[in-house]
Design an enzyme around this catalytic site. Structure first.
Site, PDB file in Angstrom:
ATOM      1  CG  ASN A 109       8.545 -43.029 -28.815  1.00 43.83           C
ATOM      2  OD1 ASN A 109       7.535 -42.838 -29.493  1.00 43.83           O
ATOM      3  ND2 ASN A 109       9.596 -43.682 -29.282  1.00 43.83           N
ATOM      4  CG  ASP A 207      13.071 -39.373 -24.301  1.00 42.92           C
ATOM      5  OD1 ASP A 207      14.096 -38.716 -24.525  1.00 42.92           O
ATOM      6  OD2 ASP A 207      12.845 -40.490 -24.802  1.00 42.92           O
ATOM      7  CD  GLU A 249      14.404 -35.023 -26.820  1.00 45.69           C
ATOM      8  OE1 GLU A 249      15.509 -35.172 -27.340  1.00 45.69           O
ATOM      9  OE2 GLU A 249      13.609 -35.976 -26.718  1.00 45.69           O
TER      10      GLU A 249
HETATM   11  C1  NOJ Z   1      16.216 -38.400 -26.476  1.00 44.53           C
HETATM   12  C2  NOJ Z   1      17.219 -38.504 -25.384  1.00 44.53           C
HETATM   13  O1  NOJ Z   1      17.715 -37.226 -25.086  1.00 44.53           O
HETATM   14  C3  NOJ Z   1      18.299 -39.452 -25.847  1.00 44.53           C
HETATM   15  O2  NOJ Z   1      19.385 -39.471 -24.978  1.00 44.53           O
HETATM   16  C4  NOJ Z   1      17.692 -40.821 -26.013  1.00 44.53           C
HETATM   17  O3  NOJ Z   1      18.659 -41.693 -26.558  1.00 44.53           O
HETATM   18  C5  NOJ Z   1      16.479 -40.785 -26.940  1.00 44.53           C
HETATM   19  N1  NOJ Z   1      15.591 -39.684 -26.662  1.00 44.53           N
HETATM   20  C6  NOJ Z   1      15.684 -42.054 -26.804  1.00 44.53           C
HETATM   21  O4  NOJ Z   1      15.029 -42.094 -25.573  1.00 44.53           O
END
Ligand code: NOJ
Ligand code: CA
Length: 567
Positions: A109, A207, A249
């Site tokens: 992202n 992610d 996720e």
């Molecule tokens: C989700 C991750 O699990 C988290 O640790 C991170 O800060 C954010 N995405 C941004 O990448």
């Protein structure tokens, strides 16, 4: 020893236990105070003994380290503090020799503000990289987009003096979002995935997947374009690296999470965010009804896919998917200490949330390990590690793994004050109280309970690896009961969410003529005709196995009974 190719075959993940590792906090192999890839390699024997069959490594790429590696500055190299490409190759080879798959983290992202792409883009409007990011003269676009790090950032737009414009970021301002409408960005990300799979990784935890595309007037999450991108990526990776596992996720509601399976064409595994907070709420309420409802709404996963369940991870306990009332109740039960709440969630580890009660911690793991899909363990939860509320952001749940009772937790050759992060100091949860060496040497320890559970699950792989889960009535409001079954046997899983001892009955299919066998947990069971009478202590569980009669030679095996939810 399985070859890498063999390891890639099949929906192996439904029979595998995953283990999440923040590499910097696991084990320091070269004595510089920072955990590294070589450290993970050295601990493969430990992971294998625990019964782990796949590891998910937090980002190990070159990073500015303002967000635990989720702020990448070069996607094609290993951060020098964590090792080299050779170290990764060695880790992957050794892991495969241990029968353990290795997942990286695919951070698509955003990049670090220090990444050369962003540096080039901000300095020159004519740069080919300018359109790799999202710019604005007003910082007012996409105003319906919620702020995720709401305690840490005030807007998703930040003014950049050098660029003379605002840039968009879904997370920290040091993590500018990429522009997925730019074809070069999509191509580059595909190339990055190929690069690491070429180094032998078996897949990725992906992610922040819902946020890749932005459209005015929407909440800028889970847009059709996101699903299209990942379906395309999946088909490319499936063709070139068959069996690659992608774990989504996607921290969303049930209706917004289920589509990430793409009916079998998108993510083979999706993290079950909607279930997680309900596990804790059910404990607090001493009533598992809400768990049953979430499972009913989400099972079964499409054929060949599976949910990933987890109790904790490296972030705060996210409360984004519960109602305001539920959040209030959650905070009242688990968030009473000052400095606990972060971004509306709770930055605590499992053991302190459950008052350090090993029986409850074991029961929660037993539940995790009996659901259809892939259980993800968080490093250190198997020994009941604690947290540090004095560390900033989420660092308090990422402290050095406690290998021994030494002050530095046996994590490194360096003394405690020179470690990447200080170990837990709370006397109930620090290295002296909770460490791998002691728990391995003491039968009945939390470590042994969890190791046993994993071993039993693996030994009954037909039942636990199936996609079938059939709810059962345990005739007690505090008891969650369900069947996991296969044509040859059925396992009844019982969990008592109450603090008090409970007695009840579960009706048994008369076709199951065998005597019940308690294969894990405790309590007493007794079969009376077509009923199983059980007594379970407070917050205790039982896995009870019944063998189906073997049909006479030549008769086709009976089909499993119709039950819901199941497939
Ligand atoms: C989700 C991750 O699990 C988290 O640790 C991170 O800060 C954010 N995405 C941004 O990448
Ligand atoms: Ca090191």
């Amino acid at each position: 020893m399985a070859s890498a190719e063999e390891l890639r075959q099949g929906a192996w993940f439904r029979n595998a236990v995953f283990y999440e590792i923040p590499v910097r906090s696991f084990y320091d192999s070269n004595g510089d105070g920072i955990g590294d890839l070589g450290g993970v390699t050295q601990k493969l024997d430990y992971l294998s003994e625990l019964g782990v069959r796949a590891i998910w490594l937090l980002p190990f790429y070159r990073s500015a380290w303002r967000d635990e590696g989720y702020d990448i500055t070069d996607h094609y190299s290993i951060d020098p503090t964590l090792g080299t490409l050779d170290d990764l190759d060695r880790l992957v080879t050794d892991a495969h020799a241990h029968g353990i798959r290795v997942l990286g983290d695919f951070v698509s992202n955003h990049v670090s503000i220090d990444h050369p792409w962003f540096q080039a883009a901000r300095k020159d409007r004519g740069s080919p990289h300018r359109n790799w990011f999202l710019w604005s003269d007003t910082g007012k676009e996409f105003s319906r987009t919620r702020i995720i790090f709401r305690d840490l950032e005030r807007s998703n737009w930040t003014w950049d003096e050098t660029a003379g414009q605002y840039y968009f970021h879904r997370f920290y301002a040091t993590q500018p979002d990429l522009n997925y409408d730019e074809p070069a960005v999509r191509a580059e990300m595909t190339k990055i995935a190929r690069f690491w799979l070429g180094h032998g990784l078996d897949g990725f935890r992906c992610d922040a997947v819902p946020y890749l595309f932005k459209r005015e007037g929407t909440r800028c999450q889970s847009l059709p374009e996101v699903h299209q991108f990942f379906q395309e990526l999946r088909s490319i990776l499936d063709a070139e690296f068959p069996g690659t596992v992608l774990v989504a996720e996607a921290n969303q509601s049930v209706p917004e999470t289920v589509p990430y399976f793409g009916n079998g064409r998108e993510f083979p595994i999706v993290m079950h965010f909607p279930l997680m907070p309900n596990l804790y709420l059910a404990l607090g309420e001493e009533d598992p009804r809400r768990i049953r409802h979430v499972l009913q709404a989400t099972l079964p996963a499409p054929h060949g896919c599976g949910w990933a369940y987890f109790l904790r991870n490296h972030d705060e306990v996210s409360l984004e998917q519960v109602s305001d009332d539920e959040r209030e109740m959650f905070l009242w039960i688990y968030g009473r200490y000052p400095r606990t709440v972060l971004n509306g969630g709770i930055r605590r580890r499992l053991a302190p949330m459950l008052d350090g009660n090993d029986a409850t911690i074991a029961m929660m793991h037993a539940l995790l390990l009996s659901l259809p899909g892939a259980p993800f363990l968080y490093y250190g939860d198997e020994i009941g590690m604690g947290d540090r509320l004095d560390l900033s952001d989420r660092d308090g749940v990422r402290t050095p793994m406690q290998w021994t009772s030494e002050e530095n937790a046996g994590f490194s050759a360096l003394p405690v004050d020179r470690l990447v992060r200080p170990p837990v100091t709370d006397p109930n949860y620090g290295p002296a109280a909770r460490n791998v060496a002691e728990e391995r040497s003491r039968l009945g320890s939390l470590y042994h309970q969890i190791q046993q559970l994993i071993a039993i699950r693996s030994a009954n792989v037909e039942e636990f690896g199936s996609e079938r889960l059939a709810a059962a009535d345990a005739h007690a409001t505090s008891v969650l009961a369900f069947w996991r079954d296969q044509p040859s046997a059925r396992v009844l899983c019982l969990f008592n969410f109450s603090r008090a001892t409970v007695t009840g009955t579960v009706s048994i299919d008369p076709e199951l003529r065998s005597a019940p066998v308690l294969i894990a947990g405790d309590g007493t069971i007794e079969r009376q005709e077509s009923n199983l009478m059980y007594t379970l202590g407070g917050r205790r569980y039982a896995w009870v196995r019944f063998v189906r009669p073997v049909p006479p030679l030549g008769t086709p095996a009976a089909a499993p009974p119709e039950s819901s939810p199941s497939r």
